[in-house]
Design an enzyme around this catalytic site. Structure first.
Site, PDB file in Angstrom:
ATOM      1  N   ASP A  10       0.823  -1.207   0.000  1.00  0.00           N
ATOM      2  CA  ASP A  10       0.000   0.000   0.000  1.00  0.00           C
ATOM      3  C   ASP A  10       0.857   1.257   0.000  1.00  0.00           C
ATOM      4  OD1 ASP A  10      -2.371   1.458   0.098  1.00  0.00           O
ATOM      5  OD2 ASP A  10      -2.389   1.513   2.283  1.00  0.00           O
ATOM      6  N   ASN A  58     -10.360  -2.168  -6.972  1.00  0.00           N
ATOM      7  CA  ASN A  58      -9.547  -1.188  -7.693  1.00  0.00           C
ATOM      8  C   ASN A  58     -10.127  -0.792  -9.048  1.00  0.00           C
ATOM      9  OD1 ASN A  58      -6.320  -2.466  -6.510  1.00  0.00           O
ATOM     10  ND2 ASN A  58      -7.687  -0.915  -5.625  1.00  0.00           N
TER      11      ASN A  58
END
Length: 227
Positions: A18, A66
């Site tokens: 991340d 996503n």
């Protein structure tokens, strides 16, 4: 049966990679430059993992959520992923890396699916380390997809219906960027994983930061429900 006690060095590690977007934003760069830097970090930490005896490394590359990002970012990610597969698969094969993709296959362009299949076939004999790439992956989706095919039986029978039944449950799950959540990652497999949260944004997650996370795992006491 897993013996309780202080943990040895982990052989099975998963990472939530991340912070690529924030890394790029801090530098005034396009977000896909952050993804490119993050991909470089994956390759570097994969080599560290192999050196340190990790047998399976799983990285969260693209989640089912996503797709909600901008079309420009998603298109750039897919293009970069395709280019990296083309150029880096022979290199990883030579280093003894076995590549395996986990996730849903729908919505992925057929040409990219062909490349993913090719990369798996090319590296199938790799015996130094397995790199599981969670691509178009969601932990809940994986459980739902397995449940659709599950008739009856034990937890072990159910686990054989997951995307990669040969994958060992990760002993350690690392998340970078200071966030402290699993974000729908390996929900079934991480039931007893040790969690370590690192402050570094993923492109800044260097060899020393990785080593610290592995050492933190070694200091944990794993009881698996016992005393």
């Amino acid at each position: 049966m897993v013996d309780a006690g202080h943990a040895a060095a982990p052989q099975y590690v998963a990472i939530i990679t991340d912070g690529n977007g924030r890394w790029a934003q801090q530098r005034g760069l396009p977000v896909n430059d952050g993804h490119a830097a993050g991909a470089d970090t994956v390759k570097a930490r994969l080599r560290d993992a192999a050196e340190w005896g990790v047998k399976e490394l799983t990285v969260y590359s693209f989640s089912t959520e996503n797709w909600s990002r901008s079309a420009e970012e998603v298109t750039g990610l897919m293009r970069m992923f395709s280019q990296r597969l083309q150029t880096e698969t022979p290199e990883l094969k030579a280093e003894g890396v076995r590549m395996r993709f986990i996730g849903r296959r729908e919505r992925i362009m057929p040409a990219l699916l062909d490349q993913m299949d090719w990369a798996e076939q090319e590296t199938a004999e790799g015996d130094r380390i397995t790199l599981f790439i969670a691509f178009n992956y969601g932990g809940r989706a994986e459980i739902v997809d397995a449940a659709r095919r599950f008739q009856d039986g034990t937890e072990e029978d159910f686990a054989r219906l997951l995307y990669a039944p040969e994958m060992h449950d990760p002993q350690l799950v690392i998340r970078t960027s200071g966030e402290q959540r699993l974000s729908n990652y390996l929900l079934w497999q991480s039931a007893y994983s040790e969690l370590v949260f690192a402050d570094e944004l993923w492109p800044d997650f260097d060899r020393a930061a990785f080593r610290r996370c592995l050492d933190t795992y070694g200091e944990r006491e794993r009881r698996f429900g016992g005393r």
